[in-house]
Design an enzyme around this catalytic site. Structure first.
Site, mmCIF file in Angstrom:
data_model
loop_
_atom_site.group_PDB
_atom_site.id
_atom_site.type_symbol
_atom_site.label_atom_id
_atom_site.label_comp_id
_atom_site.label_asym_id
_atom_site.label_seq_id
_atom_site.Cartn_x
_atom_site.Cartn_y
_atom_site.Cartn_z
ATOM 1 N N ARG A 114 -11.259 19.846 100.933
ATOM 2 C CA ARG A 114 -12.347 20.502 101.681
ATOM 3 C C ARG A 114 -11.786 21.193 102.925
ATOM 4 O O ARG A 114 -12.232 22.276 103.300
ATOM 5 C CB ARG A 114 -13.420 19.485 102.086
ATOM 6 N N LYS A 120 -13.734 30.752 91.559
ATOM 7 C CA LYS A 120 -15.001 31.365 91.129
ATOM 8 C C LYS A 120 -14.799 32.787 90.598
ATOM 9 O O LYS A 120 -13.762 33.408 90.833
ATOM 10 C CB LYS A 120 -15.982 31.358 92.314
ATOM 11 N N PHE A 123 -31.266 30.113 96.735
ATOM 12 C CA PHE A 123 -30.147 30.887 96.191
ATOM 13 C C PHE A 123 -29.760 30.464 94.771
ATOM 14 O O PHE A 123 -28.812 31.009 94.201
ATOM 15 C CB PHE A 123 -28.926 30.788 97.113
ATOM 16 N N HIS A 145 -14.808 26.455 94.622
ATOM 17 C CA HIS A 145 -15.639 25.261 94.796
ATOM 18 C C HIS A 145 -14.709 24.072 94.998
ATOM 19 O O HIS A 145 -13.622 24.028 94.421
ATOM 20 C CB HIS A 145 -16.487 25.024 93.546
ATOM 21 N N THR A 181 -18.231 26.629 103.785
ATOM 22 C CA THR A 181 -18.929 27.337 102.703
ATOM 23 C C THR A 181 -19.117 28.816 103.047
ATOM 24 O O THR A 181 -18.880 29.687 102.214
ATOM 25 C CB THR A 181 -20.310 26.691 102.457
ATOM 26 N N ARG A 212 -10.965 30.057 101.746
ATOM 27 C CA ARG A 212 -12.159 30.916 101.848
ATOM 28 C C ARG A 212 -11.979 31.998 102.905
ATOM 29 O O ARG A 212 -12.468 33.127 102.731
ATOM 30 C CB ARG A 212 -13.395 30.056 102.118
HETATM 31 P P1 CMP Z 1 -20.158 25.601 96.504
HETATM 32 O O1 CMP Z 1 -19.333 24.863 97.491
HETATM 33 O O2 CMP Z 1 -19.616 25.839 95.148
HETATM 34 O O3 CMP Z 1 -21.565 24.845 96.365
HETATM 35 C C1 CMP Z 1 -22.788 25.484 96.176
HETATM 36 C C2 CMP Z 1 -22.658 26.974 96.177
HETATM 37 O O4 CMP Z 1 -23.868 27.660 96.421
HETATM 38 C C3 CMP Z 1 -21.772 27.406 97.344
HETATM 39 O O5 CMP Z 1 -20.455 27.032 97.145
HETATM 40 C C4 CMP Z 1 -22.050 28.888 97.377
HETATM 41 O O6 CMP Z 1 -21.377 29.577 96.330
HETATM 42 C C5 CMP Z 1 -23.535 28.840 97.099
HETATM 43 N N1 CMP Z 1 -24.303 28.821 98.348
HETATM 44 C C6 CMP Z 1 -24.387 27.861 99.239
HETATM 45 N N2 CMP Z 1 -25.197 28.171 100.266
HETATM 46 C C7 CMP Z 1 -25.619 29.387 99.986
HETATM 47 C C8 CMP Z 1 -26.496 30.262 100.638
HETATM 48 N N3 CMP Z 1 -27.090 29.922 101.800
HETATM 49 N N4 CMP Z 1 -26.701 31.439 100.067
HETATM 50 C C9 CMP Z 1 -26.113 31.767 98.890
HETATM 51 N N5 CMP Z 1 -25.284 30.960 98.207
HETATM 52 C C10 CMP Z 1 -25.040 29.787 98.758
#
Ligand code: CMP
Length: 148
Positions: free
Chosen positions: A87, A11, A59, A117, A93, A104
């Site tokens: 994963r 990202k 978001f 991602h 996340t 991460r």
């Molecule tokens: P990703 O796994 O790419 O899938 C969706 C994306 O949304 C996640 O990673 C984050 O970058 C973003 N995301 C997910 N949950 C939240 C949250 N609660 N607040 C802000 N961003 C989020």
């Protein structure tokens, strides 16, 4: 796409912070082969389309702004059990919940700017890989033949 492939994006936060090489090294060290890869900058409409499944989430607008703010590195990865194993390699996340040793944990800045991602299912791996790459841009794991 068979279940030995997944899709990833490094990202904008990790690109801007100079972590492309370190993240790709972790990916290779974990046994994934890179079979397609490109650095590109998403337009706002491309980011909206890629994350369309999240369009009702609070978001969403911030996510689209962030994902279109600087380049990403998109790649298709190959390995047995690719989706699940990737994963595990990237971690939760929210980096506060990510285990030691995960991408991460090492490189995420926040729940939004979470470095990478990774597809959450074989179907999404195929869809997301197809979002960025034509089959003529994807190679076999030995890096020689185009997958067509
Ligand atoms: P990703 O796994 O790419 O899938 C969706 C994306 O949304 C996640 O990673 C984050 O970058 C973003 N995301 C997910 N949950 C939240 C949250 N609660 N607040 C802000 N961003 C989020």
């Amino acid at each position: 796409m068979a279940n030995n492939k997944t899709f990833t994006m490094i990202k904008p936060c990790a690109v801007k912070n100079g972590h492309i090489g370190a993240i790709l090294a972790k990916i290779n060290e974990a046994g994934f082969r890179i079979v397609a890869m490109r650095m590109t900058r998403l337009s706002v409409s491309q980011a909206e389309a890629f994350y369309g499944v999240h369009k009702e989430r609070p978001f969403f607008n911030d996510l689209v702004e962030f994902m279109s703010s600087a380049p990403v590195v998109a790649a298709i990865l190959e390995k047995d059990n690719a989706v699940e194993d990737y994963r595990k390699l990237i971690g939760a996340t929210n980096p506060e919940n990510a285990e030691e040793g995960t991408i991460r944990k090492a490189f995420a800045v926040s729940i939004q700017e979470n470095a990478v991602h990774g597809s959450d299912s074989d179907d999404n791996a195929a869809l997301e890989g197809g979002f960025f790459f034509a089959s003529s841009e994807s190679y076999t794991a030995d890096g020689i033949e185009v997958l067509d």
